[in-house]
Write a protein that holds these residues in place. Structure first.
Motif, PDB file in Angstrom:
ATOM      1  N   ASP A 225       0.868  -1.187   0.000  1.00  0.00           N
ATOM      2  CA  ASP A 225       0.000   0.000   0.000  1.00  0.00           C
ATOM      3  C   ASP A 225       0.902   1.234   0.000  1.00  0.00           C
ATOM      4  OD1 ASP A 225      -1.544   2.194   0.802  1.00  0.00           O
ATOM      5  OD2 ASP A 225      -1.999   1.381   2.797  1.00  0.00           O
ATOM      6  N   ILE A 226       0.898   1.962  -1.134  1.00  0.00           N
ATOM      7  CA  ILE A 226       1.746   3.161  -1.257  1.00  0.00           C
ATOM      8  C   ILE A 226       0.880   4.365  -0.917  1.00  0.00           C
ATOM      9  CG2 ILE A 226       3.247   4.487  -2.827  1.00  0.00           C
ATOM     10  CD1 ILE A 226       2.897   1.514  -4.438  1.00  0.00           C
ATOM     11  N   GLY A 227       0.922   4.764   0.343  1.00  0.00           N
ATOM     12  CA  GLY A 227       0.084   5.863   0.819  1.00  0.00           C
ATOM     13  C   GLY A 227       0.808   7.203   0.749  1.00  0.00           C
ATOM     14  N   SER A 228       0.174   8.222   1.301  1.00  0.00           N
ATOM     15  CA  SER A 228       0.752   9.570   1.281  1.00  0.00           C
ATOM     16  C   SER A 228       1.718   9.800   2.433  1.00  0.00           C
ATOM     17  CB  SER A 228      -0.368  10.615   1.340  1.00  0.00           C
ATOM     18  OG  SER A 228      -1.265  10.414   0.283  1.00  0.00           O
ATOM     19  N   ASN A 229       1.577   8.996   3.511  1.00  0.00           N
ATOM     20  CA  ASN A 229       2.419   9.177   4.697  1.00  0.00           C
ATOM     21  C   ASN A 229       3.427   8.051   4.885  1.00  0.00           C
ATOM     22  OD1 ASN A 229       3.140  10.663   7.049  1.00  0.00           O
ATOM     23  ND2 ASN A 229       1.957   9.267   8.323  1.00  0.00           N
ATOM     24  N   ALA A 230       3.164   6.888   4.260  1.00  0.00           N
ATOM     25  CA  ALA A 230       4.054   5.731   4.427  1.00  0.00           C
ATOM     26  C   ALA A 230       3.778   4.701   3.335  1.00  0.00           C
ATOM     27  CB  ALA A 230       3.836   5.094   5.800  1.00  0.00           C
ATOM     28  N   ILE A 231       4.743   3.777   3.183  1.00  0.00           N
ATOM     29  CA  ILE A 231       4.554   2.642   2.276  1.00  0.00           C
ATOM     30  C   ILE A 231       4.541   1.391   3.157  1.00  0.00           C
ATOM     31  CG2 ILE A 231       5.462   1.358   0.289  1.00  0.00           C
ATOM     32  CD1 ILE A 231       6.866   3.936  -0.635  1.00  0.00           C
ATOM     33  N   ARG A 232       3.484   0.598   3.027  1.00  0.00           N
ATOM     34  CA  ARG A 232       3.314  -0.569   3.900  1.00  0.00           C
ATOM     35  C   ARG A 232       3.245  -1.845   3.070  1.00  0.00           C
ATOM     36  NH1 ARG A 232       0.055   3.467   5.312  1.00  0.00           N
ATOM     37  NH2 ARG A 232       0.134   4.297   7.428  1.00  0.00           N
ATOM     38  N   MET A 233       3.796  -2.908   3.628  1.00  0.00           N
ATOM     39  CA  MET A 233       3.765  -4.201   2.942  1.00  0.00           C
ATOM     40  C   MET A 233       3.309  -5.280   3.923  1.00  0.00           C
ATOM     41  SD  MET A 233       6.964  -6.169   1.158  1.00  0.00           S
ATOM     42  CE  MET A 233       6.817  -7.746   0.344  1.00  0.00           C
ATOM     43  N   MET A 234       2.589  -6.261   3.395  1.00  0.00           N
ATOM     44  CA  MET A 234       2.167  -7.392   4.218  1.00  0.00           C
ATOM     45  C   MET A 234       2.378  -8.675   3.408  1.00  0.00           C
ATOM     46  SD  MET A 234      -1.672  -8.301   5.523  1.00  0.00           S
ATOM     47  CE  MET A 234      -1.918  -6.973   6.681  1.00  0.00           C
ATOM     48  N   VAL A 235       2.932  -9.695   4.065  1.00  0.00           N
ATOM     49  CA  VAL A 235       3.094 -11.014   3.431  1.00  0.00           C
ATOM     50  C   VAL A 235       2.152 -11.959   4.165  1.00  0.00           C
ATOM     51  CG1 VAL A 235       4.695 -12.895   2.885  1.00  0.00           C
ATOM     52  CG2 VAL A 235       5.514 -10.521   2.853  1.00  0.00           C
ATOM     53  N   ALA A 236       1.373 -12.731   3.383  1.00  0.00           N
ATOM     54  CA  ALA A 236       0.399 -13.633   4.005  1.00  0.00           C
ATOM     55  C   ALA A 236       0.274 -14.930   3.220  1.00  0.00           C
ATOM     56  CB  ALA A 236      -0.962 -12.942   4.102  1.00  0.00           C
ATOM     57  N   ASP A 237      -0.190 -15.970   3.916  1.00  0.00           N
ATOM     58  CA  ASP A 237      -0.491 -17.242   3.258  1.00  0.00           C
ATOM     59  C   ASP A 237      -2.001 -17.365   3.091  1.00  0.00           C
ATOM     60  OD1 ASP A 237       2.126 -18.331   3.016  1.00  0.00           O
ATOM     61  OD2 ASP A 237       2.136 -18.675   5.179  1.00  0.00           O
ATOM     62  N   LEU A 238      -2.422 -17.689   1.875  1.00  0.00           N
ATOM     63  CA  LEU A 238      -3.838 -17.908   1.595  1.00  0.00           C
ATOM     64  C   LEU A 238      -4.072 -19.401   1.449  1.00  0.00           C
ATOM     65  CD1 LEU A 238      -4.589 -15.129  -1.067  1.00  0.00           C
ATOM     66  CD2 LEU A 238      -5.258 -15.135   1.329  1.00  0.00           C
ATOM     67  N   SER A 239      -5.127 -19.865   2.109  1.00  0.00           N
ATOM     68  CA  SER A 239      -5.412 -21.306   2.080  1.00  0.00           C
ATOM     69  C   SER A 239      -6.864 -21.533   1.651  1.00  0.00           C
ATOM     70  CB  SER A 239      -5.181 -21.870   3.482  1.00  0.00           C
ATOM     71  OG  SER A 239      -5.737 -23.143   3.591  1.00  0.00           O
ATOM     72  N   GLU A 240      -7.128 -22.698   1.087  1.00  0.00           N
ATOM     73  CA  GLU A 240      -8.498 -23.017   0.642  1.00  0.00           C
ATOM     74  C   GLU A 240      -9.371 -23.479   1.801  1.00  0.00           C
ATOM     75  OE1 GLU A 240      -8.054 -25.782  -2.608  1.00  0.00           O
ATOM     76  OE2 GLU A 240      -6.735 -24.364  -3.651  1.00  0.00           O
ATOM     77  N   THR A 241      -8.749 -23.718   2.948  1.00  0.00           N
ATOM     78  CA  THR A 241      -9.532 -24.142   4.122  1.00  0.00           C
ATOM     79  C   THR A 241      -9.351 -23.120   5.251  1.00  0.00           C
ATOM     80  OG1 THR A 241      -7.630 -25.481   4.797  1.00  0.00           O
ATOM     81  CG2 THR A 241      -9.390 -26.616   3.621  1.00  0.00           C
ATOM     82  N   ALA A 242     -10.317 -23.088   6.166  1.00  0.00           N
ATOM     83  CA  ALA A 242     -10.266 -22.125   7.283  1.00  0.00           C
ATOM     84  C   ALA A 242      -8.958 -22.299   8.050  1.00  0.00           C
ATOM     85  CB  ALA A 242     -11.466 -22.346   8.193  1.00  0.00           C
ATOM     86  N   PRO A 243      -8.342 -21.230   8.550  1.00  0.00           N
ATOM     87  CA  PRO A 243      -8.817 -19.848   8.610  1.00  0.00           C
ATOM     88  C   PRO A 243      -8.579 -19.025   7.335  1.00  0.00           C
ATOM     89  CG  PRO A 243      -6.724 -20.035   9.759  1.00  0.00           C
ATOM     90  CD  PRO A 243      -7.053 -21.399   9.224  1.00  0.00           C
ATOM     91  N   PHE A 244      -8.234 -19.625   6.231  1.00  0.00           N
ATOM     92  CA  PHE A 244      -8.088 -18.987   4.912  1.00  0.00           C
ATOM     93  C   PHE A 244      -6.898 -18.030   4.779  1.00  0.00           C
ATOM     94  CE2 PHE A 244     -12.736 -19.776   5.360  1.00  0.00           C
ATOM     95  CZ  PHE A 244     -12.801 -20.854   4.480  1.00  0.00           C
ATOM     96  N   LEU A 245      -6.677 -17.189   5.800  1.00  0.00           N
ATOM     97  CA  LEU A 245      -5.588 -16.212   5.699  1.00  0.00           C
ATOM     98  C   LEU A 245      -4.723 -16.230   6.954  1.00  0.00           C
ATOM     99  CD1 LEU A 245      -5.969 -12.572   4.402  1.00  0.00           C
ATOM    100  CD2 LEU A 245      -4.724 -12.990   6.485  1.00  0.00           C
ATOM    101  N   HIS A 246      -3.417 -16.330   6.742  1.00  0.00           N
ATOM    102  CA  HIS A 246      -2.484 -16.258   7.864  1.00  0.00           C
ATOM    103  C   HIS A 246      -1.442 -15.186   7.533  1.00  0.00           C
ATOM    104  CE1 HIS A 246       0.274 -17.334  11.065  1.00  0.00           C
ATOM    105  NE2 HIS A 246       1.244 -17.339  10.173  1.00  0.00           N
ATOM    106  N   ILE A 247      -1.350 -14.155   8.388  1.00  0.00           N
ATOM    107  CA  ILE A 247      -0.391 -13.068   8.143  1.00  0.00           C
ATOM    108  C   ILE A 247       0.988 -13.496   8.644  1.00  0.00           C
ATOM    109  CG2 ILE A 247       0.235 -10.673   8.696  1.00  0.00           C
ATOM    110  CD1 ILE A 247      -2.879 -10.195   8.958  1.00  0.00           C
TER     111      ILE A 247
END
Length: 303
Positions: A9-31
């Motif tokens: 996310d290239i914002g006006s005050n900072a640039i932020r990055m997030m790495v996550a794992d996406l899965s087809e089963t719950a919980p679906f997203l792990h940061i």
């Protein structure tokens, strides 16, 4: 089966990055990891109209690091979006090209509506919106997005050029200080009021939802300054109390006594006053802070 993705996310005050794992089963997203680089693109753009050489170099170095992180963490897909400052920069295409050359990362410049949609997507995954009318306020450095939902369905969103860095530059240009914030807010009230009135006239909101780093910081300040928990929501009365406490402190005191980062200490009061103004306009007494934002929405968009 999971796959690793990253969002920038290239914002006006900072640039932020997030790495996550996406899965087809719950919980679906792990940061896996979050990063933040204090690159204030908005300072240059809102004063001169372009991204200056020095800031461009810092942004290039940041993206080199992010590209290395993608490689090291074996990221399969990366989505990078730029918001308000880049949208307005005269040399935005040069910026996009320079970043692609040094990092191989392609930047999409998105409009305020798409920004509102992605943030709403993140919020929908985190907050139970069923049967509720809500108003989502995203406070950025260059713009503020105000989005209304009926249940999980987004019904209206509008972007306003009144982000925190822009407000600071506006004050500086007019030789004003924090005590003049209400003058700046007043200039946006007609347009803001109309958007709110159209969406809450006969059907008030149950509560507001706040996103962005400043909102998360205000939640922490509620605990720190008012000694009240939890940090996941603030009432309008508490917000007013926090603003009064912050205004009594210099920017140096906010850094030294409250432990705020330098690039948070100067924007926190404009952010708080913006939220206060919008909540008053919508006549809502409570704002929920789910601690998600554009990066989370970007991750979900790749699901």
């Amino acid at each position: 089966m999971s796959r690793r993705v990253s969002a920038i996310d290239i914002g006006s005050n900072a640039i932020r990055m997030m790495v996550a794992d996406l899965s087809e089963t719950a919980p679906f997203l792990h940061i896996d990891k979050k990063f933040r680089a204090p690159v204030r693109l908005g300072h240059d753009v809102f004063t001169s109209g372009s991204i200056g050489h020095d800031v461009m170099e810092v942004a290039k170095a940041t993206f080199r690091r992010f590209a290395e992180t993608n490689q090291k963490m074996q990221v399969q897909k990366c989505r990078a979006v730029a918001t308000s400052a880049c949208r307005e920069a005269k040399n935005r295409q040069d910026f996009v090209k320079a970043i692609k050359e040094v990092s191989g990362i392609e930047i999409e410049i998105i409009d305020g509506t798409e920004e509102g949609r992605l943030i709403h997507l993140a919020v929908r995954k985190e907050v139970d919106l069923d049967g509720k009318k809500t108003m989502l306020i995203d406070i950025g450095g260059g713009s503020v997005e105000v989005t209304f939902s009926q249940g999980p369905k987004m019904i209206a969103t509008k972007s306003f050029p009144m982000g925190t860095v822009r407000v600071l530059e506006n004050l500086a240009k007019r030789k004003m200080n924090e005590s003049h914030l209400n003058i700046i807010m007043g200039e946006f009230l007609a347009e803001l009021g109309e958007h709110i009135y159209q969406n809450v006239d006969h059907d008030p909101v149950d509560f507001a939802i706040g996103t962005g780093g400043n909102l998360e910081c205000l939640g922490q300040l509620k605990v720190q300054l008012l000694k009240r928990t939890p940090s996941t929501f603030i009432t309008l009365a508490e917000l007013t109390e926090i603003i009064d406490r912050l205004r009594a402190l210099s920017i140096r005191d906010r850094i030294e006594k409250l432990g705020l980062r330098t690039d948070r200490a100067d924007v926190i009061v404009p952010a708080a006053v913006l939220v206060q103004t919008i909540m008053r306009q919508a006549e809502t007494e409570k704002i929920v802070i789910p601690a998600v934002g554009l990066r989370d929405g970007l991750i979900w968009s790749m699901f």
